[in-house]
Design an enzyme around this catalytic site. Structure first.
Site, PDB file in Angstrom:
ATOM      1  N   ASP A  35       0.655  -1.044   0.107  1.00  0.00           N
ATOM      2  CA  ASP A  35      -0.140   0.018  -0.008  1.00  0.00           C
ATOM      3  C   ASP A  35       0.681   1.406   0.112  1.00  0.00           C
ATOM      4  O   ASP A  35       0.400   2.393  -0.435  1.00  0.00           O
ATOM      5  CB  ASP A  35      -1.047  -0.118   1.240  1.00  0.00           C
ATOM      6  CG  ASP A  35      -1.956  -1.004   0.886  1.00  0.00           C
ATOM      7  OD1 ASP A  35      -2.264  -1.418  -0.261  1.00  0.00           O
ATOM      8  OD2 ASP A  35      -2.723  -1.273   2.202  1.00  0.00           O
ATOM      9  N   GLY A  36       1.947   1.144   0.607  1.00  0.00           N
ATOM     10  CA  GLY A  36       3.050   2.369   0.372  1.00  0.00           C
ATOM     11  C   GLY A  36       3.101   2.747  -0.788  1.00  0.00           C
ATOM     12  O   GLY A  36       3.381   3.955  -1.171  1.00  0.00           O
ATOM     13  N   HIS A  37       3.494   1.749  -1.925  1.00  0.00           N
ATOM     14  CA  HIS A  37       3.843   2.049  -3.337  1.00  0.00           C
ATOM     15  C   HIS A  37       2.691   2.633  -3.774  1.00  0.00           C
ATOM     16  O   HIS A  37       2.662   3.606  -4.703  1.00  0.00           O
ATOM     17  CB  HIS A  37       4.233   0.664  -3.753  1.00  0.00           C
ATOM     18  CG  HIS A  37       5.601   0.161  -3.400  1.00  0.00           C
ATOM     19  ND1 HIS A  37       5.630  -0.830  -2.740  1.00  0.00           N
ATOM     20  CD2 HIS A  37       6.739   0.378  -3.704  1.00  0.00           C
ATOM     21  CE1 HIS A  37       6.885  -1.330  -2.416  1.00  0.00           C
ATOM     22  NE2 HIS A  37       7.527  -0.441  -2.934  1.00  0.00           N
ATOM     23  N   GLU A 150       9.174   8.876   1.524  1.00  0.00           N
ATOM     24  CA  GLU A 150      10.118   9.643   2.720  1.00  0.00           C
ATOM     25  C   GLU A 150      10.532   8.547   3.909  1.00  0.00           C
ATOM     26  O   GLU A 150      11.309   9.054   4.331  1.00  0.00           O
ATOM     27  CB  GLU A 150       9.205  10.604   3.296  1.00  0.00           C
ATOM     28  CG  GLU A 150       9.066  11.786   2.478  1.00  0.00           C
ATOM     29  CD  GLU A 150       8.104  13.011   3.166  1.00  0.00           C
ATOM     30  OE1 GLU A 150       7.936  12.679   4.152  1.00  0.00           O
ATOM     31  OE2 GLU A 150       8.229  14.022   2.679  1.00  0.00           O
ATOM     32  N   LYS A 151      10.196   7.269   3.599  1.00  0.00           N
ATOM     33  CA  LYS A 151      10.545   6.319   4.658  1.00  0.00           C
ATOM     34  C   LYS A 151      12.239   6.283   4.435  1.00  0.00           C
ATOM     35  O   LYS A 151      12.829   6.008   5.222  1.00  0.00           O
ATOM     36  CB  LYS A 151      10.040   4.832   4.409  1.00  0.00           C
ATOM     37  CG  LYS A 151      10.454   4.036   5.377  1.00  0.00           C
ATOM     38  CD  LYS A 151       9.696   2.539   5.551  1.00  0.00           C
ATOM     39  CE  LYS A 151      10.123   1.709   4.338  1.00  0.00           C
ATOM     40  NZ  LYS A 151      11.437   1.241   4.405  1.00  0.00           N
ATOM     41  N   ASP A 152      12.596   5.986   3.003  1.00  0.00           N
ATOM     42  CA  ASP A 152      14.111   6.037   2.772  1.00  0.00           C
ATOM     43  C   ASP A 152      14.298   7.517   2.799  1.00  0.00           C
ATOM     44  O   ASP A 152      14.729   8.140   1.598  1.00  0.00           O
ATOM     45  CB  ASP A 152      14.317   5.421   1.467  1.00  0.00           C
ATOM     46  CG  ASP A 152      13.783   3.862   1.519  1.00  0.00           C
ATOM     47  OD1 ASP A 152      14.443   3.183   2.430  1.00  0.00           O
ATOM     48  OD2 ASP A 152      13.010   3.565   0.861  1.00  0.00           O
ATOM     49  N   LEU A 186       5.245   0.691   6.407  1.00  0.00           N
ATOM     50  CA  LEU A 186       5.083  -0.195   5.477  1.00  0.00           C
ATOM     51  C   LEU A 186       6.224  -0.367   4.614  1.00  0.00           C
ATOM     52  O   LEU A 186       7.122   0.479   4.590  1.00  0.00           O
ATOM     53  CB  LEU A 186       3.979   0.071   4.458  1.00  0.00           C
ATOM     54  CG  LEU A 186       2.332   0.122   5.069  1.00  0.00           C
ATOM     55  CD1 LEU A 186       1.395   0.303   3.950  1.00  0.00           C
ATOM     56  CD2 LEU A 186       2.214  -0.877   6.095  1.00  0.00           C
ATOM     57  N   SER A 187       6.755  -1.664   4.405  1.00  0.00           N
ATOM     58  CA  SER A 187       7.924  -1.828   3.668  1.00  0.00           C
ATOM     59  C   SER A 187       7.900  -3.403   3.109  1.00  0.00           C
ATOM     60  O   SER A 187       7.337  -4.390   3.791  1.00  0.00           O
ATOM     61  CB  SER A 187       9.245  -1.925   4.592  1.00  0.00           C
ATOM     62  OG  SER A 187      10.397  -2.488   4.208  1.00  0.00           O
ATOM     63  N   ARG A 189      10.272  -5.365   3.025  1.00  0.00           N
ATOM     64  CA  ARG A 189      11.119  -6.116   4.451  1.00  0.00           C
ATOM     65  C   ARG A 189      10.271  -6.635   5.378  1.00  0.00           C
ATOM     66  O   ARG A 189      10.715  -7.491   6.119  1.00  0.00           O
ATOM     67  CB  ARG A 189      12.382  -5.541   4.611  1.00  0.00           C
ATOM     68  CG  ARG A 189      13.185  -5.129   3.661  1.00  0.00           C
ATOM     69  CD  ARG A 189      14.553  -4.220   3.991  1.00  0.00           C
ATOM     70  NE  ARG A 189      15.377  -4.136   2.730  1.00  0.00           N
ATOM     71  CZ  ARG A 189      16.245  -4.953   2.162  1.00  0.00           C
ATOM     72  NH1 ARG A 189      16.492  -6.106   2.652  1.00  0.00           N
ATOM     73  NH2 ARG A 189      16.929  -4.529   1.083  1.00  0.00           N
TER      74      ARG A 189
END
Length: 283
Positions: A35-37, A150-152, A186-187, A189
């Site tokens: 869902d993040g994508h 923005e997580k990365d 969300l990731s 990984r």
């Protein structure tokens, strides 16, 4: 939705879109979409006429061969999700298509400083691989805008600097972190976590939020804050890897002139290395 696997076909489609005067958005991914994508895709759709999503597990950005080998490849499921989102074009090349002569002798793009500090120090070559593939995608797709999560946080800063330094006429859009209801970012990984580890995982964001609360309360002994946070992570079942509090605008050490700080946390939980971050306004 078009699915393209070769450079000539991609160039042909991009030429057509350019002739039609379409505004193009690119969402670069390594697949295994969640869902993040989809949030990135939605942001791209809101800002452009045509959305291109790339799906490519980039060997150049993996510092450990075992990580590359086990990274999930879920192209069919990914394309089904993107089709439901009404994405226009998916670019899903093979490694041979992108690196016909392998990665060892391939020309690369390096962003000095940002590529070897923080996350880059613990993952040698990772950011060089990121900047190389992203610049190649920018050349191939020629987007007007590109969306990144923005997580990365460091990756986003690196791409912004690369775009500025290389003169790419591309608007870089940072999309806020999407979280599960319990706070876990969300990731892809997260799929490495066992059911029991998944219950522990939200503790990462709790520690992150605790650091933010201390900074907002005026605490400035950063070494002590970081030491306590590392202990808290280890007590919760993580193996603290790296905790940093940096100037959000430069990623350098926080100084008296810093207006915003970013807290960057990386920790192992079983076989998954989880990362998260949080911004704090400094009074």
């Amino acid at each position: 939705m078009l699915i393209i696997e070769t450079l000539p076909l991609l160039r042909q489609q991009i030429r057509r879109l350019r002739m039609e005067g379409k505004r193009v958005a690119l969402v670069p991914t390594m697949g295994n979409l969640h869902d993040g994508h989809m949030k990135l895709v939605d942001e791209a759709k809101a800002r452009a006429d045509v959305v291109v999503v790339s799906i490519f597990v980039n060997p150049m950005q993996f510092d450990r061969p075992e990580d590359l080998a086990r990274y999930p490849r879920t192209l069919q499921e990914d394309c089904e999700k993107l089709n439901k989102r009404k994405v226009d074009l998916v670019f899903a090349p093979s490694v041979k298509e992108i690196y016909p002569n392998g990665t060892e002798t391939h020309t690369y793009v390096d962003v000095p400083g940002l590529s070897t500090m923080l996350e880059g120090a613990s993952r040698p070559g990772h950011f060089r691989g990121v900047s190389t593939i992203v610049s190649k995608l920018f050349n191939l797709v020629q987007p007007d805008i590109a969306c990144f999560g923005e997580k990365d946080f460091q990756q986003l800063a690196l791409i912004r600097k690369m775009v500025a330094d290389m003169g790419f006429d591309i608007e870089i859009v940072g999309v806020p972190i999407m979280r599960a209801k319990d706070g876990l970012a969300l990731s892809s990984r997260n799929g490495y976590l066992t059911a029991e580890q998944r219950k522990i995982a939200p503790g990462l964001y709790k520690v992150l939020s605790s650091i933010a609360d201390k900074l907002q309360a005026g605490e400035r002994d950063l070494d002590e804050i970081i030491t306590i946070a590392g202990q808290e992570l280890n007590e919760k079942g993580f193996r603290a890897d790296d905790i940093q509090i940096r100037d959000a605008d430069t990623l350098l050490e926080v100084s008296e002139t810093s207006k915003r700080a970013v807290i960057l946390v990386a920790a192992w939980l079983g076989d998954a290395r989880l990362i998260d971050n949080k911004m704090v306004e400094l009074a």
